[in-house]
Write a protein that holds these residues in place. Sequence first.
Motif, PDB file in Angstrom:
ATOM      1  N   VAL A 244       0.855  -1.185   0.000  1.00 53.94           N
ATOM      2  CA  VAL A 244       0.000   0.000   0.000  1.00 53.94           C
ATOM      3  C   VAL A 244       0.892   1.237   0.000  1.00 53.94           C
ATOM      4  N   PHE A 245       0.613   2.172  -0.913  1.00 52.27           N
ATOM      5  CA  PHE A 245       1.366   3.428  -0.913  1.00 52.27           C
ATOM      6  C   PHE A 245       0.759   4.357   0.132  1.00 52.27           C
ATOM      7  N   VAL A 246       1.622   4.942   0.947  1.00 46.79           N
ATOM      8  CA  VAL A 246       1.156   5.833   2.019  1.00 46.79           C
ATOM      9  C   VAL A 246       1.744   7.226   1.790  1.00 46.79           C
ATOM     10  N   PRO A 247       0.918   8.242   1.545  1.00 45.15           N
ATOM     11  CA  PRO A 247       1.450   9.611   1.405  1.00 45.15           C
ATOM     12  C   PRO A 247       2.093  10.072   2.715  1.00 45.15           C
ATOM     13  N   GLU A 248       2.937  11.116   2.627  1.00 46.42           N
ATOM     14  CA  GLU A 248       3.635  11.559   3.839  1.00 46.42           C
ATOM     15  C   GLU A 248       2.638  12.023   4.908  1.00 46.42           C
ATOM     16  N   PHE A 249       3.018  11.860   6.149  1.00 50.65           N
ATOM     17  CA  PHE A 249       2.175  12.294   7.266  1.00 50.65           C
ATOM     18  C   PHE A 249       3.064  12.469   8.487  1.00 50.65           C
ATOM     19  N   ALA A 250       2.516  13.000   9.554  1.00 42.41           N
ATOM     20  CA  ALA A 250       3.265  13.138  10.810  1.00 42.41           C
ATOM     21  C   ALA A 250       2.519  12.368  11.888  1.00 42.41           C
ATOM     22  N   VAL A 251       3.256  11.705  12.779  1.00 43.45           N
ATOM     23  CA  VAL A 251       2.639  10.851  13.793  1.00 43.45           C
ATOM     24  C   VAL A 251       3.199  11.218  15.178  1.00 43.45           C
ATOM     25  N   ASP A 252       2.386  11.052  16.195  1.00 38.61           N
ATOM     26  CA  ASP A 252       2.866  11.259  17.564  1.00 38.61           C
ATOM     27  C   ASP A 252       4.001  10.274  17.858  1.00 38.61           C
ATOM     28  N   ALA A 253       5.072  10.744  18.469  1.00 36.24           N
ATOM     29  CA  ALA A 253       6.203   9.863  18.799  1.00 36.24           C
ATOM     30  C   ALA A 253       5.817   8.858  19.878  1.00 36.24           C
ATOM     31  N   TYR A 254       4.858   9.235  20.732  1.00 35.51           N
ATOM     32  CA  TYR A 254       4.427   8.364  21.838  1.00 35.51           C
ATOM     33  C   TYR A 254       2.908   8.194  21.784  1.00 35.51           C
ATOM     34  N   PRO A 255       2.427   7.099  22.332  1.00 40.53           N
ATOM     35  CA  PRO A 255       0.972   7.018  22.507  1.00 40.53           C
ATOM     36  C   PRO A 255       0.497   8.144  23.432  1.00 40.53           C
ATOM     37  N   VAL A 256      -0.760   8.519  23.310  1.00 41.85           N
ATOM     38  CA  VAL A 256      -1.331   9.557  24.180  1.00 41.85           C
ATOM     39  C   VAL A 256      -1.327   9.027  25.626  1.00 41.85           C
ATOM     40  N   THR A 257      -0.780   9.840  26.522  1.00 39.37           N
ATOM     41  CA  THR A 257      -0.661   9.418  27.925  1.00 39.37           C
ATOM     42  C   THR A 257      -1.891   9.845  28.736  1.00 39.37           C
ATOM     43  N   ASN A 258      -1.987   9.271  29.936  1.00 33.07           N
ATOM     44  CA  ASN A 258      -3.034   9.730  30.863  1.00 33.07           C
ATOM     45  C   ASN A 258      -2.903  11.233  31.103  1.00 33.07           C
ATOM     46  N   GLY A 259      -1.649  11.705  31.209  1.00 33.66           N
ATOM     47  CA  GLY A 259      -1.411  13.127  31.460  1.00 33.66           C
ATOM     48  C   GLY A 259      -1.948  13.999  30.337  1.00 33.66           C
ATOM     49  N   GLU A 260      -1.697  13.586  29.087  1.00 34.11           N
ATOM     50  CA  GLU A 260      -2.207  14.354  27.940  1.00 34.11           C
ATOM     51  C   GLU A 260      -3.732  14.300  27.884  1.00 34.11           C
ATOM     52  N   TYR A 261      -4.257  13.108  28.135  1.00 37.31           N
ATOM     53  CA  TYR A 261      -5.706  12.918  28.018  1.00 37.31           C
ATOM     54  C   TYR A 261      -6.451  13.703  29.095  1.00 37.31           C
ATOM     55  N   LEU A 262      -5.776  13.887  30.239  1.00 36.39           N
ATOM     56  CA  LEU A 262      -6.388  14.649  31.342  1.00 36.39           C
ATOM     57  C   LEU A 262      -6.743  16.069  30.886  1.00 36.39           C
TER      58      LEU A 262
END
Length: 449
Positions: free
Chosen positions: A213-231
């Motif tokens: 599958v060809f995937v166009p460029e994108f940016a991704v979070d380096a880490y999964p979303v943490t409890n701290g971020e979700y708070l």
Amino acid sequence: MATSQSPVRALPTLLSRLEDARARTDALFRLLPPNSFYDRPIPERHRLIFYLGHLEAFDWNLLAVPLAAERRETEFDKLFAFGIDPVGGGLPTDVPGDWPNIARVEKYNRTTREALDQRLQNPGVFESNDSGTANTVLLNVAIEHRLMHAETIAYLLHNMPTERKTPQSAPSADARTAPRQRRVAIPAGTTTLGQPRSRGMFGWDNEFEQQQVFVPEFAVDAYPVTNGEYLKFVQAGGYEHSIYWMSEDWEWRSQRRLEHPHFWQSRSSSPASDPETHWEYRAMFGTIPLPHSWPVYVSHAEASAFACWSGKRLPTEAEWHRAAFGTPHDAERTYPWGDAAPISSHGNFHHLRWDPAPVDAHPRGASAFGVHDLLGNGWEWTSTPFGPLRGFEPFPFYRGYSADFFDGKHFVMKGGSPRTDICMLRRSFRNWFQPHYPYVYAKFRCVEN
Ligand SMILES: [Fe+2]
């Protein structure tokens, strides 16, 4: 933190793997005192007694004919045959008295194992059978089915009050601060989904065939979303404003009156709007102050709402693959860290912990692009509805395993959880779940174009 002592190691033969898988599920049932076996920790699921009989019944129903195994006791082969997929409909209404007592189920399990093992000791057993499916495939199915249930049973037990379980050491608080989230740029490129039948490796029906599958460029979070971020999402009124939610997700949230992730709790009456709220985390064997550096476990609906609030989105299955296994030179890796077999420094998987670890605790497991915590520590939601790869064929002996879920109501999850065995960390493995089920060990990360 309660941990099991098993090292991460690949076992050499199918029989030793079956033995190991049985030992894992047996150990889980030892975490239950007898009077807890008839509990139903999750309303949409069977009572725990079902799972005690189900693993042996599944193996028998799968293997007895091809192995020409025989035994007299057959009364539970049907009763324990099938679980429940909790989509939409009503809840099960059976009562404890509808189920046999523990001693009878244990006797059934014993005689079933003995009858199968008698045949499995036969040296010719792996050669062939008349069903057209190699016995090695059937044994892999039995082993991985059991190991998947080792995870299901773990999250069922997680949802029980600690006092309903055999006492274990209490979890330790984890005050580590969450790493600063950052975006990782992933250049356009091709990624590989699935695996080819011609390779002759085991995979479930939904893992075949291989496709690029060809995937166009994108940016991704380096880490999964943490409890701290979700708070921050919770405190910003994320659970109070429908604009962040898909309409059916909002309806589900409203019906359930959800105000925060299932694994969080607070003694406050209106916790979300109070910045002073003391949040706690419901770990497997007790509560601890909310660990900000651990990934947040949420449903697909909640993950999607967070992504909308943050101006991002969930990755597609192909984007997740590209971030995990791709490299700047277009060659792809077997695992995010390379081609070496998984070891405990690569991630939080293979039953080593009951609970998550900080998202930056396993830097050796990072991908070639520098994306962390991809395998283990919680499955990762994608925006891709679960469907067949080109060339899909159902297993002739289990036609509904995947096909029953190609309904647009389930989404692909990738990666693995603390309770995922290393055999299911292979690149082609696909998990899936419906979006309104908050009990699973599922995390997420966001992407943007
Ligand atoms: Fe099952």
